[in-house]
Design an enzyme around this catalytic site. Sequence first.
Site, PDB file in Angstrom:
ATOM      1  N   ARG A 197       0.831  -1.198   0.000  1.00 32.34           N
ATOM      2  CA  ARG A 197       0.000   0.000   0.000  1.00 32.34           C
ATOM      3  C   ARG A 197       0.873   1.258   0.000  1.00 32.34           C
ATOM      4  NH1 ARG A 197      -1.988  -3.587   3.966  1.00 32.34           N
ATOM      5  NH2 ARG A 197      -4.094  -4.405   3.539  1.00 32.34           N
ATOM      6  N   LYS A 221      -1.617  -2.524   8.221  1.00 30.87           N
ATOM      7  CA  LYS A 221      -2.723  -2.085   9.072  1.00 30.87           C
ATOM      8  C   LYS A 221      -2.639  -2.769  10.435  1.00 30.87           C
ATOM      9  CE  LYS A 221      -5.958  -1.096   5.305  1.00 30.87           C
ATOM     10  NZ  LYS A 221      -7.274  -1.424   4.714  1.00 30.87           N
ATOM     11  N   HIS A 291      -3.084   2.158  -5.916  1.00 30.59           N
ATOM     12  CA  HIS A 291      -3.826   0.963  -5.516  1.00 30.59           C
ATOM     13  C   HIS A 291      -4.105   0.074  -6.729  1.00 30.59           C
ATOM     14  CE1 HIS A 291      -5.343  -0.570  -1.737  1.00 30.59           C
ATOM     15  NE2 HIS A 291      -6.379  -1.090  -2.371  1.00 30.59           N
ATOM     16  N   ARG A 294      -1.333  -2.179  -7.093  1.00 33.13           N
ATOM     17  CA  ARG A 294      -1.502  -3.279  -6.138  1.00 33.13           C
ATOM     18  C   ARG A 294      -2.429  -4.339  -6.729  1.00 33.13           C
ATOM     19  NH1 ARG A 294      -1.437  -4.462  -0.512  1.00 33.13           N
ATOM     20  NH2 ARG A 294      -3.416  -5.081   0.423  1.00 33.13           N
ATOM     21  N   HIS A 317      -3.710  -9.122   3.450  1.00 36.10           N
ATOM     22  CA  HIS A 317      -5.159  -9.173   3.613  1.00 36.10           C
ATOM     23  C   HIS A 317      -5.517  -9.992   4.848  1.00 36.10           C
ATOM     24  CE1 HIS A 317      -5.982  -8.391  -0.937  1.00 36.10           C
ATOM     25  NE2 HIS A 317      -5.913  -7.273  -0.237  1.00 36.10           N
ATOM     26  N   TYR A 326      -9.330 -11.192  -6.874  1.00 39.50           N
ATOM     27  CA  TYR A 326      -8.400 -11.168  -7.996  1.00 39.50           C
ATOM     28  C   TYR A 326      -8.502 -12.425  -8.851  1.00 39.50           C
ATOM     29  CZ  TYR A 326      -6.641  -7.290  -5.299  1.00 39.50           C
ATOM     30  OH  TYR A 326      -6.556  -6.111  -4.604  1.00 39.50           O
TER      31      TYR A 326
END
Length: 345
Positions: A197, A221, A291, A294, A317, A326
């Site tokens: 990210r 995150k 993004h 990504r 994730h 994806y």
Amino acid sequence: MAQQRSDREHGWWKAPLDRFAEYLRANRGFSEHTIHAYVTDVKDCLEIIANRVDMLNDVSIDDIRGWMAVRSRTVSRSSMARKTVSVRRFFAWAYEHDLIETNPAATLRTPKIPMTLPWCFSQSQASQLMEAVHEHAEEVECQEDEVLDRDAGAHMHLDKRHKQPIPDDRSEDLARREAIALRDAAIVELLYATGIRVAELAGLDIDDIRWSDRTVRVTGKGNKQRVVPFGLPAAQAMEDWLQRGRDALCTAYSHNAVFLGARGGRIDTRIVREVVHHASEQAGVPDISPHALRHSAATHLLNGGADLREVQEMLGHASLSTTQRYTHVSIEQLKDRYRQAFPRA
């Protein structure tokens, strides 16, 4: 009644909301950006509910649904889903910490969001973008060499103490331009090579890079760390930036940051986005966000045979279902190629 009006005017929701923010900061390890998003969503809900109730313990599921009905008229379904998650988490926290006797949001459902497939580059477009950023860096470097060769006598003077040539402002400006071009090439290469990210890239320190096995330690995150590999082209671009470009921008404020802004501090995420937009414009490919790089990295990995859980780990994730999007992109691309190539499609 006078006391109730006073509480309403001063915002009875402010104190619990401040405590909630502190809880997210201290116990959940969320970034300030994430905390701000949670607080903004919950504040929006409580401000509207405060027109109907006078204390947190009086809030009912109907009050929350009333807020959802008001907001759903003006915001997208995806934004409404995010706001609902924030509010549900707030009331769960309030109940766990005995601020309310019952949790009015316990049965609150998140609005369903229709699945939209993330857009991504084709592999040829990605290669075109990478080639363009490197060509730009080479062009700037050639310009600097030409100016220094042509103006060596006219625009250089000697340091009387050390008898060393000192470049003038013009050559210093070219050196900074070359440094920024090398930085931009490294940014685009690393974003595509790793799928990290923007905030993760901006937060990288030099110590996070392991050259021996070409991996980078990323803090994602919730302050969760993971190790992500990168390929030889990205490694070369990073080495060029760190060895030939970074010193031209480095200041006392640079510390150990990998990527620097024009003034020498750690690069801002807004600048990273501008870099990618500008690079896509120069390359003549569709304008994209970081993004989308990504998304492209994930899709191309899966197309190349990578395991779904490996891609999940690489992207950071929390849920495998997020990564599974994806696979749908890959299937859709396969169907497009099938329709174009197969005579009986």
